[in-house]
Write an enzyme that holds these catalytic residues in place. Structure first.
Site, PDB file in Angstrom:
ATOM      1  N   CYS A 159       0.941  -1.130   0.198  1.00  0.00           N
ATOM      2  CA  CYS A 159      -0.052   0.055  -0.071  1.00  0.00           C
ATOM      3  C   CYS A 159       0.766   1.256   0.026  1.00  0.00           C
ATOM      4  CB  CYS A 159      -1.032   0.113   1.238  1.00  0.00           C
ATOM      5  SG  CYS A 159      -1.995  -1.404   1.078  1.00  0.00           S
ATOM      6  N   HIS A 208      -3.286   7.029   2.208  1.00  0.00           N
ATOM      7  CA  HIS A 208      -3.676   5.584   1.585  1.00  0.00           C
ATOM      8  C   HIS A 208      -5.150   5.446   2.185  1.00  0.00           C
ATOM      9  CE1 HIS A 208      -4.177   1.416   0.985  1.00  0.00           C
ATOM     10  NE2 HIS A 208      -4.034   1.026   2.079  1.00  0.00           N
ATOM     11  N   ASN A 267     -10.225  -0.390  -0.048  1.00  0.00           N
ATOM     12  CA  ASN A 267      -8.741  -0.496   0.054  1.00  0.00           C
ATOM     13  C   ASN A 267      -8.274  -0.977  -1.312  1.00  0.00           C
ATOM     14  OD1 ASN A 267      -5.991  -0.789   0.550  1.00  0.00           O
ATOM     15  ND2 ASN A 267      -6.338  -1.681   2.671  1.00  0.00           N
TER      16      ASN A 267
END
Ligand code: COA
Length: 322
Positions: free
Chosen positions: A111, A249, A279
């Site tokens: 990520c 993020h 996500n």
């Protein structure tokens, strides 16, 4: 060296899976997911690949910048979910968009991948090696998710985002980065690939799905990310008040809120799209950047902080003066 974001683009699979849709497959509810994560829906591939999503995002970023694919020097794709080990996604993108003069390779920092790729592109430009780059975050996480594990399958989505950046050697330094890795805690968020099995040896079976200690990850993000952003602000002689927007993020709304609280920053400075896309690992930041940029909320001279964090563990932050 000044690096400018000249164009952005993103691409999401056509198919949308709402929390209510998910609740038909696993024991969960819209209420539980929204309360713990803020997520309402996500895009899930029904055939789109990391390479096809990344290519579409790149085509849009180039069109936005008014550039043609032949002009591109470097294509960097951050991904942890490629369909193929070989060739890398960046080379597939190069072929798909016709960027015949570009060098192309992938980078995996989960990520934090997009941020690490942006730093890599910036370093190449600062060294005078390349004059421009397409930096991409692209994932089809739905193929590495265990759709029977309600603790993880509710969190993730598929998508890709790209930025076209160009160097201007004459101007001031307007990008600054910090990045970190802590491999000692790597096993709290993991996913295996092919097991070792050859003529001479048959290794232990490992899961090819994402497994995670959700609480550990939550605490890691809530503690390390504010520290990392403060380190960046100290390095650049800036304060939280100097920053117009923090683009984090998009793991989870509660994580974003916890980070804003620790930084003592107003939550209105933290744009979010995790509600609609979940996500998307390395794709989260460039897709959000594209949405914010196209909404017209960025003005010249504004300061943005981008921050990525995730498996590895990896984390980093970057401040940009637009
Ligand atoms: N629906 C309903 N119930 C669920 C559920 C779901 N999707 N997932 C777990 N539960 C249940 C658990 O089984 C548990 O039940 P029990 O108490 O009867 O055992 C209960 O809810 C609490 O589970 P727990 O895992 O402790 O929940 P939590 O409050 O830690 O929330 C996460 C789980 C995943 C939402 C949270 O830990 C989180 O957001 N972590 C960060 C994850 C992340 O962002 N990872 C990627 C980083 S890049």
């Amino acid at each position: 060296m000044n690096m400018q974001i000249k164009g952005t683009g993103s691409s999401l699979p056509a198919n949308v899976l709402t929390n209510d849709d998910l609740a038909k497959y696993v024991e969960t509810s819209d209420e539980w997911i929204k309360e713990r994560t803020g997520i309402e829906k996500r895009h899930i591939s029904t055939g789109e690949t990391v390479a096809s999503l990344a290519s579409e995002a790149c085509i849009k970023a180039l069109a936005d910048a008014g550039k043609s694919a032949e002009d591109v020097d470097l294509i960097l794709v951050a991904t942890c979910s490629p369909e193929m080990a070989l060739p890398c996604v960046a080379c597939q993108v190069q072929d798909a968009i016709g960027a015949v003069n570009a060098v192309a390779f992938d980078l995996n920092a989960a990520c934090a991948g997009f941020l690490f790729a942006l730093h890599t592109a910036h370093s190449y430009m600062a060294a005078g090696i390349y004059k421009n780059a397409l930096v991409v975050g692209a994932e089809v996480l739905s193929k590495i998710i265990d759709w029977e594990d309600r603790g993880t399958c509710i969190l993730f989505g598929d998508g890709a985002g790209a930025v076209y950046v160009e160097a201007d050697a004459a101007k001031a330094y307007n990008f600054s980065f910090v990045q970190h890795a802590d491999g000692r805690k790597g096993m709290v968020l993991k996913c295996g690939t092919r097991n070792l099995k050859n003529l001479l040896y048959s290794g232990e079976e490992q899961s090819m799905f994402v497994t995670m200690d959700g609480r550990e990850i939550f605490q890691f993000a809530a503690r390390q990310v504010p520290g990392c952003i403060n380190e960046l602000l100290e390095k650049t002689n800036l304060s939280v008040d100097d920053i117009d927007y923090f683009l984090l993020h998009q793991a989870n709304l509660r994580i974003i809120e916890a980070i804003a609280k620790r930084l003592k920053a107003d939550i209105s400075k933290f744009p979010a799209n995790v509600q609609n896309v979940g996500n998307m690992s390395s794709a989260s930041i460039p897709v959000l950047l594209d949405e914010c940029r196209k909404s017209g909320m960025f003005k010249p001279g504004m300061k943005l902080v981008l921050s990525g964090f995730g498996a590895g563990l990896t984390y980093g932050a970057c401040v940009i003066t637009l």
